[in-house]
Structures are given as structure tokens and as C-alpha cells.
Design a protein around this motif. Sequence first.
Motif, PDB file in Angstrom:
ATOM      1  N   THR A  71       2.440 -17.904 -36.959  1.00 54.80           N
ATOM      2  CA  THR A  71       3.337 -17.337 -36.521  1.00 54.80           C
ATOM      3  C   THR A  71       3.310 -17.778 -35.090  1.00 54.80           C
ATOM      4  O   THR A  71       2.182 -16.974 -34.332  1.00 54.80           O
ATOM      5  CB  THR A  71       4.097 -16.263 -37.100  1.00 54.80           C
ATOM      6  OG1 THR A  71       4.371 -16.338 -38.154  1.00 54.80           O
ATOM      7  CG2 THR A  71       5.476 -16.050 -36.484  1.00 54.80           C
ATOM      8  N   CYS A  72       4.396 -17.971 -34.070  1.00 53.64           N
ATOM      9  CA  CYS A  72       3.642 -17.577 -33.004  1.00 53.64           C
ATOM     10  C   CYS A  72       4.987 -16.720 -31.957  1.00 53.64           C
ATOM     11  O   CYS A  72       6.386 -16.829 -32.839  1.00 53.64           O
ATOM     12  CB  CYS A  72       4.744 -19.389 -31.507  1.00 53.64           C
ATOM     13  SG  CYS A  72       2.337 -20.322 -32.543  1.00 53.64           S
ATOM     14  N   ALA A  73       4.933 -16.466 -30.564  1.00 53.55           N
ATOM     15  CA  ALA A  73       6.049 -15.945 -29.886  1.00 53.55           C
ATOM     16  C   ALA A  73       7.060 -16.677 -28.568  1.00 53.55           C
ATOM     17  O   ALA A  73       7.431 -16.888 -28.249  1.00 53.55           O
ATOM     18  CB  ALA A  73       5.938 -14.586 -29.284  1.00 53.55           C
ATOM     19  N   THR A  74       5.476 -17.286 -28.263  1.00 50.39           N
ATOM     20  CA  THR A  74       5.814 -18.419 -27.037  1.00 50.39           C
ATOM     21  C   THR A  74       5.311 -19.988 -27.040  1.00 50.39           C
ATOM     22  O   THR A  74       4.677 -20.238 -27.952  1.00 50.39           O
ATOM     23  CB  THR A  74       5.157 -17.895 -26.143  1.00 50.39           C
ATOM     24  OG1 THR A  74       3.777 -17.849 -26.524  1.00 50.39           O
ATOM     25  CG2 THR A  74       5.243 -16.466 -26.053  1.00 50.39           C
ATOM     26  N   ILE A  75       6.267 -20.608 -26.312  1.00 53.52           N
ATOM     27  CA  ILE A  75       5.654 -22.090 -26.625  1.00 53.52           C
ATOM     28  C   ILE A  75       4.200 -22.586 -26.152  1.00 53.52           C
ATOM     29  O   ILE A  75       3.372 -23.004 -26.565  1.00 53.52           O
ATOM     30  CB  ILE A  75       6.655 -22.572 -25.000  1.00 53.52           C
ATOM     31  CG1 ILE A  75       7.808 -22.452 -25.810  1.00 53.52           C
ATOM     32  CG2 ILE A  75       5.688 -23.611 -25.044  1.00 53.52           C
ATOM     33  CD1 ILE A  75       8.712 -23.138 -24.633  1.00 53.52           C
ATOM     34  N   ARG A  76       3.897 -21.190 -25.038  1.00 55.22           N
ATOM     35  CA  ARG A  76       2.126 -21.357 -24.747  1.00 55.22           C
ATOM     36  C   ARG A  76       1.343 -20.980 -26.267  1.00 55.22           C
ATOM     37  O   ARG A  76      -0.206 -21.767 -25.773  1.00 55.22           O
ATOM     38  CB  ARG A  76       2.132 -19.954 -23.949  1.00 55.22           C
ATOM     39  CG  ARG A  76       0.322 -20.036 -23.319  1.00 55.22           C
ATOM     40  CD  ARG A  76       0.048 -21.266 -22.110  1.00 55.22           C
ATOM     41  NE  ARG A  76      -1.225 -21.032 -22.470  1.00 55.22           N
ATOM     42  CZ  ARG A  76      -2.099 -21.500 -22.772  1.00 55.22           C
ATOM     43  NH1 ARG A  76      -2.203 -22.795 -24.140  1.00 55.22           N
ATOM     44  NH2 ARG A  76      -3.584 -21.525 -23.061  1.00 55.22           N
ATOM     45  N   GLU A  77       1.691 -19.486 -26.601  1.00 61.40           N
ATOM     46  CA  GLU A  77       0.532 -19.635 -27.941  1.00 61.40           C
ATOM     47  C   GLU A  77       0.492 -21.232 -28.960  1.00 61.40           C
ATOM     48  O   GLU A  77      -0.390 -21.481 -29.365  1.00 61.40           O
ATOM     49  CB  GLU A  77       1.303 -18.572 -28.600  1.00 61.40           C
ATOM     50  CG  GLU A  77       1.418 -17.004 -28.038  1.00 61.40           C
ATOM     51  CD  GLU A  77       2.200 -16.382 -28.760  1.00 61.40           C
ATOM     52  OE1 GLU A  77       1.934 -15.234 -28.199  1.00 61.40           O
ATOM     53  OE2 GLU A  77       2.694 -16.675 -29.520  1.00 61.40           O
ATOM     54  N   ALA A  78       2.509 -21.641 -29.033  1.00 64.71           N
ATOM     55  CA  ALA A  78       2.029 -23.457 -29.943  1.00 64.71           C
ATOM     56  C   ALA A  78       1.349 -23.971 -28.820  1.00 64.71           C
ATOM     57  O   ALA A  78      -0.152 -25.231 -29.898  1.00 64.71           O
ATOM     58  CB  ALA A  78       3.205 -23.544 -30.358  1.00 64.71           C
TER      59      ALA A  78
END
Length: 343
Positions: A71-78
Motif C-alpha cells: 500500500t502507498c499513500a503518495t505517487i512518489r512512493e509508487a
Amino acid sequence: MSCSGATGGVTDVRTTDLVTPALVVDAAALEHNLATMAAALPGTRLRPHVKAHKTTALAARQLAAGHPGLTCATIREAEGLAAAGLAGDLLVANEVVDARRLGALAADGARITIAVDSDATVDAAADGGVREVLIDVNVGLPRCGCDPADAGALAARARRRGLGVRGVMGYEGHLMMEQPRDERSARTGAAMALLLEAHADVGGEIVSGGGTGTYDLNTWVTEIQAGSYVLMDTAYGALGLPFRAALAIEATVISVNRAGWAVADCGLKALGMDHGDPSIEGYDVWYCSDEHVTFSGEPLPRVGDRIRIRPAHVDPTVAYHERMHLVDDTTVVETWPVDLRGW
Ligand SMILES: Cc1ncc(COP(=O)(O)O)c(C=O)c1O
């Protein structure tokens, strides 16, 4: 010696070599947390949330523990996870109004699913080239998520736009710290009844929700999105969960006052404070200012001593730091960049 640039690999560095304040992660506690969670929620039952640690190397450990999705919260994490080849099944559990960067990841072969709670975010997903969504349902936390009664219509719109609807998510974040445990359990059940009502209208194989505080209580979802469990903080420490405090900040005592207090170099700029003051074992923390924590207790440390500070909230604490050091007592075993920061 300063090893602030070290990354990866076993080192012969001691924690006393670290530039402070420095994030340190107890290697044995980390392993315990990974193993304890994998035993409780094996495989797809857990979709670890990377927002807590923002560290690709640690996400890789979670995948190695047997959980195929993240699971991610931000686009950058993805984006960071995809660049590292860890995007076999990423859920961006957050609303995105411009999904083009995520669409580009999907075009490159990543499996990207995003949360949608409005016509606008459904359209953003479709226009941006994302192929799969979860309908995000409000289950009581005044944040994102549609009214349960609107979930079916949103799913129909998503399908008309050519999106695959994998199911629903509903994050009961307002209940994570609820005490006593029985109350947390009962209120989680009521929140999940709303999510299941929406799921009946939406369909799909996924019902996603939960966090560290409800990981073993929320038996209604198909997957739990816990993140804090892997590093822990003092707020979650108060719940009596089986996870160990792995994260601390190594700090240096820079001043000691004969009137009865000491000061270390770890203040607001190195600590998430929204869950309250940090803790220092054996001492009373008075307060934090920008670069300082003031504390008392007998015997007071000496100038130059190292101490370990436990944050009250892991996520914002980690986000202040460029790297975390995996340690075995005072030996630095590995240094990992906190490389999923930014937006
Ligand atoms: C949508 C969502 N899911 C899961 C989590 C993870 O929760 P926890 O920190 O309790 O593990 C969070 C944390 O804020 C979240 O925002």
C-alpha cells in the motif's frame, strides 16, 4: 568518522560514528515484527503500508515476508517502488486528481490500483491511464471516502470508463487508538458494516482496510493495510500489541545544567510530534524545541553521551530523515536510504 553517506551492505560502523540525530532500527525487533505479522496475517491478508517507513529496502523485506502487494499513500512512493521492481501489486490508498504519473507506471508493467471517491477521481484515473480502482468508502473518519450509498454508482461509472473495479476500501483510522480493546473491536465492526454494505453494491474480490491498531480485530476485510507495526512508536506501544519498538533516534547530549536538566540534539525537526512528546527510557521529557529535547532524571547524562529517543508517531518522524540505520546494539549493520520521501 562520519558515515552519513553509507548505503547498503554490512558495515564496521558504530552508532557513535553516526551524525546525530540519526534514525536507528533495532534489527532483532524488526525481524520480530515482520515475522509476528506474517504469522498473524500471511500472504495477501496483509498489504503492508509503506507510508510508515518510506524505505524501498524495508518494503523489499515485507515482500520477502510473503506479502505480495503493498500500500502507498503518495505517487512518489509508487514510483520509487516501481523503479526498484517492487510493483507487482501496488494500491495507492489515496485520492489522486492527476493520475498520469501512475498511468505511466501501469504502461511500464506495474500493477497499479488507486482509491477513488468521486466522479472527478474516477475520471482522473481513466484519463491518466490507470486501469484498476478500489471504491474508497467513508467508514467514520472525516477524511476521504464516499458515502456508502454512493459506492455502487461510482463503481458503475468506473466500469463505464473502462476501469477494472477490484472492490472497496475503508480506513477506520479514527479507531486505531481506541481503548479499551473491546470498544475498538465493537466500533470497528460497526465501521466495517458500512464497508460491507458498499461492497455488496460494488462487487470485486478486495475489501481493504485496517491498520496496526485493528490488525487482529478487523476480521471483515480481505486485507489489512497496516504500516506502523514494522517500526512501531510509543503511541502504538501503549496498546499492548505484540510488536516491538524497533525505531529510535540516536541523539547526542549537548548540554547538562546543574539545576537538574539535560539537553540532546533531537528536536521538532527530527520528530513527528502530533501524537505528543517523545520518550527517553529512564528520563522525563520536558519539551522539544526546533533542535533540542530537554529532559531530567537521575543520574543526568554527561555532555557527549549518546541516548536513544522513542518517537510518539513513526510516520512523520521517518519522513524527516534521509536514511535509517539498521543496528545491532551499537553496531550499524546496514544503512538504508529513506528514498520514498517527496511527492
Ligand atoms: C489509508 C491508510 N491505511 C492504512 C494506514 C496504516 O495504519 P497504521 O499506521 O495504523 O499501520 C494508514 C495510516 O495512516 C492509512 O492512512
